[in-house]
Write an enzyme that holds these catalytic residues in place. Structure first.
Site, PDB file in Angstrom:
ATOM      1  N   HIS A  81      39.918  33.445  41.017  1.00 15.08           N
ATOM      2  CA  HIS A  81      41.416  33.017  41.380  1.00 15.08           C
ATOM      3  C   HIS A  81      41.033  32.485  43.018  1.00 15.08           C
ATOM      4  O   HIS A  81      41.996  32.406  43.912  1.00 15.08           O
ATOM      5  CB  HIS A  81      42.377  33.994  41.383  1.00 15.08           C
ATOM      6  CG  HIS A  81      42.627  34.406  39.917  1.00 15.08           C
ATOM      7  ND1 HIS A  81      43.701  33.546  39.388  1.00 15.08           N
ATOM      8  CD2 HIS A  81      42.055  35.273  39.252  1.00 15.08           C
ATOM      9  CE1 HIS A  81      43.705  34.275  38.042  1.00 15.08           C
ATOM     10  NE2 HIS A  81      42.875  35.224  37.994  1.00 15.08           N
ATOM     11  N   ASN A 154      49.317  35.529  34.738  1.00 11.38           N
ATOM     12  CA  ASN A 154      48.689  34.256  34.396  1.00 11.38           C
ATOM     13  C   ASN A 154      49.559  33.250  33.419  1.00 11.38           C
ATOM     14  O   ASN A 154      50.651  33.850  33.061  1.00 11.38           O
ATOM     15  CB  ASN A 154      47.575  34.471  33.617  1.00 11.38           C
ATOM     16  CG  ASN A 154      46.196  35.290  34.357  1.00 11.38           C
ATOM     17  OD1 ASN A 154      46.344  34.950  35.731  1.00 11.38           O
ATOM     18  ND2 ASN A 154      45.190  35.590  33.921  1.00 11.38           N
ATOM     19  N   TYR A 368      42.489  45.561  43.034  1.00 15.81           N
ATOM     20  CA  TYR A 368      43.074  44.564  44.032  1.00 15.81           C
ATOM     21  C   TYR A 368      43.087  45.218  45.455  1.00 15.81           C
ATOM     22  O   TYR A 368      42.964  44.630  46.485  1.00 15.81           O
ATOM     23  CB  TYR A 368      44.539  44.141  43.534  1.00 15.81           C
ATOM     24  CG  TYR A 368      44.502  43.328  42.277  1.00 15.81           C
ATOM     25  CD1 TYR A 368      44.010  43.932  41.029  1.00 15.81           C
ATOM     26  CD2 TYR A 368      44.807  41.857  42.251  1.00 15.81           C
ATOM     27  CE1 TYR A 368      43.753  42.944  40.016  1.00 15.81           C
ATOM     28  CE2 TYR A 368      44.692  41.184  41.329  1.00 15.81           C
ATOM     29  CZ  TYR A 368      43.947  41.621  39.847  1.00 15.81           C
ATOM     30  OH  TYR A 368      44.164  40.992  38.940  1.00 15.81           O
TER      31      TYR A 368
HETATM   32 FE1  HDD Z   1      42.879  39.838  38.466  1.00 21.32          FE
HETATM   33  C1  HDD Z   1      42.823  38.210  41.365  1.00 21.32           C
HETATM   34  C2  HDD Z   1      45.489  37.719  37.194  1.00 21.32           C
HETATM   35  C3  HDD Z   1      42.629  41.199  35.161  1.00 21.32           C
HETATM   36  C4  HDD Z   1      40.486  41.858  39.280  1.00 21.32           C
HETATM   37  N1  HDD Z   1      43.973  38.170  39.242  1.00 21.32           N
HETATM   38  C5  HDD Z   1      44.005  37.705  40.525  1.00 21.32           C
HETATM   39  C6  HDD Z   1      45.118  36.801  40.710  1.00 21.32           C
HETATM   40  C7  HDD Z   1      45.604  36.507  39.577  1.00 21.32           C
HETATM   41  C8  HDD Z   1      45.324  37.537  38.710  1.00 21.32           C
HETATM   42  C9  HDD Z   1      46.718  35.731  39.210  1.00 21.32           C
HETATM   43  C10 HDD Z   1      45.157  35.995  41.909  1.00 21.32           C
HETATM   44  C11 HDD Z   1      46.028  36.594  43.023  1.00 21.32           C
HETATM   45  C12 HDD Z   1      46.205  35.531  44.310  1.00 21.32           C
HETATM   46  O1  HDD Z   1      46.855  34.486  43.854  1.00 21.32           O
HETATM   47  O2  HDD Z   1      45.744  36.132  45.172  1.00 21.32           O
HETATM   48  N2  HDD Z   1      43.815  39.500  36.574  1.00 21.32           N
HETATM   49  C13 HDD Z   1      44.929  38.787  36.396  1.00 21.32           C
HETATM   50  C14 HDD Z   1      45.573  38.828  35.126  1.00 21.32           C
HETATM   51  C15 HDD Z   1      44.723  39.855  34.535  1.00 21.32           C
HETATM   52  C16 HDD Z   1      43.700  40.107  35.489  1.00 21.32           C
HETATM   53  C17 HDD Z   1      46.794  38.368  34.635  1.00 21.32           C
HETATM   54  C18 HDD Z   1      44.818  40.497  33.115  1.00 21.32           C
HETATM   55  C19 HDD Z   1      46.141  40.704  32.532  1.00 21.32           C
HETATM   56  N3  HDD Z   1      41.826  41.316  37.525  1.00 21.32           N
HETATM   57  C20 HDD Z   1      41.910  41.560  36.268  1.00 21.32           C
HETATM   58  C21 HDD Z   1      41.378  42.965  36.017  1.00 21.32           C
HETATM   59  C22 HDD Z   1      40.391  43.096  37.397  1.00 21.32           C
HETATM   60  C23 HDD Z   1      40.968  41.989  38.333  1.00 21.32           C
HETATM   61  C24 HDD Z   1      40.886  43.668  34.747  1.00 21.32           C
HETATM   62  C25 HDD Z   1      39.431  44.119  37.676  1.00 21.32           C
HETATM   63  C26 HDD Z   1      39.301  45.385  37.065  1.00 21.32           C
HETATM   64  N4  HDD Z   1      41.842  40.066  40.264  1.00 21.32           N
HETATM   65  C27 HDD Z   1      41.028  41.060  40.351  1.00 21.32           C
HETATM   66  C28 HDD Z   1      40.196  40.873  41.824  1.00 21.32           C
HETATM   67  C29 HDD Z   1      41.132  39.906  42.478  1.00 21.32           C
HETATM   68  C30 HDD Z   1      42.023  39.328  41.310  1.00 21.32           C
HETATM   69  C31 HDD Z   1      38.972  41.174  41.950  1.00 21.32           C
HETATM   70  C32 HDD Z   1      40.463  38.725  42.909  1.00 21.32           C
HETATM   71  C33 HDD Z   1      41.259  38.366  44.412  1.00 21.32           C
HETATM   72  C34 HDD Z   1      42.207  39.210  44.473  1.00 21.32           C
HETATM   73  O3  HDD Z   1      42.135  40.284  43.343  1.00 21.32           O
HETATM   74  O4  HDD Z   1      43.004  39.692  45.278  1.00 21.32           O
HETATM   75  O5  HDD Z   1      40.791  42.024  42.383  1.00 21.32           O
END
Ligand code: HDD
Length: 697
Positions: A81, A154, A368
């Site tokens: 993202h 999402n 996160y």
């Molecule tokens: Fe995630 C970012 C949505 C599963 C780990 N995720 C991130 C963002 C969104 C989502 C919208 C961007 C937030 C922003 O605008 O800063 N993610 C989802 C949805 C998921 C999902 C709807 C399943 C239902 N995500 C998911 C899992 C993991 C992560 C299973 C890890 C175990 N996601 C992350 C992250 C991020 C992230 C690596 C990257 C940047 C951040 O968090 O801030 O931690």
């Protein structure tokens, strides 16, 4: 005086030259440029040298500080993202949920809570384009009176995987490939489909991803979903399951694939610009918040598991209750400080809301918070203005890098007796109003031995993929099948496409046959299903086409004009578009001083080469007879019309423009009209035109 700075070269006493700058800006002390230490800067053009042509001096702290800070401007981009756009706004409760949850923001109808929303693509880097085929993130930070609540969702209500254990694998597979570092921002490559075809649990999400949901027209025309099942908890301690849905006021609208591809060339920032301009012009994007509320008995009666993030609960089974609206009414003041530094954490919840045992959600609760430390470099990232709660915040956490707060007194531990000695003893826990977790899962297998397993119903990977397919219109099905063909055609590993089609046979035989035929491969044997799929009644809510609005509101109409375009017709057309809530955008071969039929002059909003028709929702060819003759020799004009037709848009035209339409291959249908029918025609797209235009699977 204008704001620009003018440069002059002046002679110094020793005959040397200085580059000097004359500013029109303020000359008050507040307007002076300073270093980060507050030292006033006398010269922002020249470094300090020993002699006019001599070496630059190490002692030049003004230069060193400026370059030092610049060198460290970038921070690690988000691991997923990374590409996103954000805006401020508010959430307004319209229907109180006070009997179901104690969450403060859901108590009083009419009350507003400030929010910051960030939309994103998933796979691409921060500098990638806005319009690849990709899931869109829809993250909302609610600054409630009782703390921050982050709903990090999402635009698709399910996810690729069921357990957080697989998230790093999924992300490695979809992002650019490890050795060659391409492709950027797209899933149409070997490693993604290799992984997906080996993981049948991805099938449901793949159906959504291959639909036009992943090529939205605007961030203003996407839905949002919390994905997981959460809990509301009432004052009596009663738990109600809840799923969150955002419904766009403008209805759903997507592009078509060829248009999305061409948008990547026309405007890298298509969605970012669209969001910014809409808010800037006062056309505030808006969504309704709908909740699906249900209890354990209903959850137990379903043939799928509500803790499984690859499953939805159809709205026909648990209807949506609309409880509020989200309005985005303010652009960020500074992209980095706000959009880049905003740190969402699904673990940020408020009293009255709680998690469930969804194993994907549970992994997110760790990920996160952890990633923010890596991106923002300090455990104090919560103090940044965009992340700080707007309610009181006090505890005994101390110090750490970039500590901004200055806590007073000796009390940095608890219990303490310092208060008793006339000192401030600090805050204390409150068992009555403090956050309490819902006691335990009441469902089957929610407690027991330590096991690395998945619950029984998680093994059904195909029933809801089938439900999705059955809920689509014919045109949408053709797009889904064609997207599978497009993406798998980019895959070089020979075993992958047959393996994927073998999985799709469990979803629908017609879909599998169409994809196989589109790829030109034999239909492989059906893959064994871990659990036999069942049939679920179709749901209209899953279709884009059944949830579009015929409207010009929030849409842009491109008007192609020429030297002697009819001035009266142009004026009327612009007024009609504006009256219908749309934005007219004039396109010309040259941008300034285009002489119209009545001798007046018009300025275009964009030059033809930089304003191809994929930027617009509908187009009007407002050419004179002579102008049409000139445009017949203009490749960009022919493409302008041809692509508008190919992208299923309404085309308005003057009688005189007809030869240009002919040359562009336009076949007259309901969407190709003269001025009097244009506004009504421009409110929709003409999907029925498509089978005569391109080969669809
Ligand atoms: Fe995630 C970012 C949505 C599963 C780990 N995720 C991130 C963002 C969104 C989502 C919208 C961007 C937030 C922003 O605008 O800063 N993610 C989802 C949805 C998921 C999902 C709807 C399943 C239902 N995500 C998911 C899992 C993991 C992560 C299973 C890890 C175990 N996601 C992350 C992250 C991020 C992230 C690596 C990257 C940047 C951040 O968090 O801030 O931690």
């Amino acid at each position: 005086m204008d704001d620009s700075a003018k440069f002059d070269t002046v002679k110094g006493q020793g005959g040397e030259t200085h580059q000097q700058v004359h500013h029109s800006g303020p000359h008050t002390p507040e307007g002076h440029l300073t270093t980060n230490q507050g030292i006033r800067v006398s010269d922002n053009q020249n470094s300090l040298k020993s002699g006019a042509r001599g070496p630059t001096l190490l002692e030049d702290f003004v230069l060193r500080e400026k370059i030092f800070h610049f060198d460290h401007e970038r921070i690690p981009e988000r691991i997923v993202h990374a590409r996103g756009s954000g805006a401020h706004g508010y959430f307004e409760m319209t229907d109180s949920l006070a009997d179901i949850t104690t969450a403060d923001l859901f108590q009083r109808a009419g009350e507003r809570v400030p929010v910051f929303v960030r939309f994103s693509t998933v796979a691409g880097g921060a500098g990638s384009v806005d319009t690849p085929r990709d899931v869109r993130g829809f993250a909302v930070k609610f600054y409630t009176k009782e703390g921050n609540w982050d709903l990090v969702g999402n635009n698709i209500p399910v996810f690729f995987i069921q357990d957080a254990m697989k998230f790093p694998d999924l992300v490695h597979a979809v992002k650019m490939e490890a050795d060659r570092a391409y492709p950027q921002a797209g899933s149409a490559h070997d490693t993604f489909w290799d992984f997906a075809s080996l993981m049948p649990e991805t099938t449901h999400m793949l159906m959504w991803a291959m639909s036009d949901r992943t090529i939205p027209r605007s961030l203003r025309t996407i839905e949002g979903f919390g994905v997981h099942t959460f809990r509301f908890v009432s004052a009596e301690g009663k738990s109600t399951f809840v799923k969150f849905h955002w419904k766009p006021k403008l209805g759903l609208q997507s592009t078509v694939w060829d248009e999305a591809l061409k948008l990547q060339a026309a405007d890298n920032d298509f969605h970012r610009r669209d969001l910014y301009e809409a808010i800037d012009s006062g056309a505030f994007p808006e969504w309704e918040l709908g909740v699906q509320l249900f209890d354990q008995a209903l959850a137990d009666s379903l043939p799928y598991d509500v803790l499984d993030a690859t499953k939805i609960i159809p709205e026909e089974v648990v209807p949506l209750r609309i409880v509020g609206r989200l309005v985005l009414d303010r652009n960020p003041d500074n992209f980095f400080a706000e959009v880049e530094q905003v740190a969402y954490c699904p673990a940020n919840i408020v009293l009255g809301i709680d998690f469930t045992n969804d194993p994907l959600l549970q992994g997110r609760l760790f990920s996160y918070l952890d990633t923010q430390k890596s991106r923002l470099g300090t455990a104090n990232f919560h103090q940044l203005p965009i992340n700080a709660p707007k309610c009181p915040m006090r505890n005994f956490q101390r110090d750490g890098q970039m500590q901004m707060a200055v806590p007073k007194g000796r009390a940095n531990y608890e219990p303490n007796s310092l208060g008793a000695h006339g000192e401030e003893g600090g805050p204390r826990e409150c068992p009555v109003t403090g956050f309490t977790s819902f006691a335990a899962g009441e469902g089957k297998d929610e407690q027991g031995d330590k096991l690395r397993v998945r619950a029984e119903l998680f093994a059904d990977h195909y029933s809801q993929a089938r439900l999705f397919w059955k809920s689509q219109t014919d045109a949408e099905r053709a797009h889904i099948a064609s997207s599978f063909v497009f993406e798998l055609s980019k895959v070089g590993l020979k075993m992958v496409a047959p393996r994927m089609v073998a999985n799709l046979r469990n979803v629908d035989e017609d879909l599998a046959a169409r994809v196989a035929s589109g790829l030109g491969i034999d239909l492989p044997e059906k893959a064994p299903a871990a659990r036999a799929p069942i049939d679920i009644a179709p749901s209209d809510a899953l279709s884009i086409h059944k949830n579009m609005k015929a409207t010009l509101e929030g849409r842009k109409v491109g008007i192609l004009i020429c030297k002697d375009t009819d001035a009266g017709a142009l004026k009327t057309l612009k007024a009609d578009i504006e009256a219908a809530g749309g934005t007219p955008f004039i396109v010309g071969v040259q941008i300034h001083g285009i002489p119209l039929s009545d001798g007046t002059k018009a300025d275009a909003d964009g030059q033809l080469l930089g304003s191809p028709s994929q930027l617009f929702d509908a187009v009007f060819v407002l050419l004179s007879e002579a102008g049409t003759q000139r445009h017949l020799k203009e490749a960009a004009s022919i493409e302008w019309v041809m692509n508008a037709f190919g992208h299923l848009k309404a085309i308005g035209h003057t009688k005189e423009s007809h030869p240009l339409l002919e040359k562009a291959g336009v076949v007259h249908d309901e969407g190709v009209v003269l001025a009097d029918e244009f506004i009504a025609a421009a409110c929709k797209r003409y999907y029925e035109r498509e089978p005569s235009l391109r080969t669809l699977a």
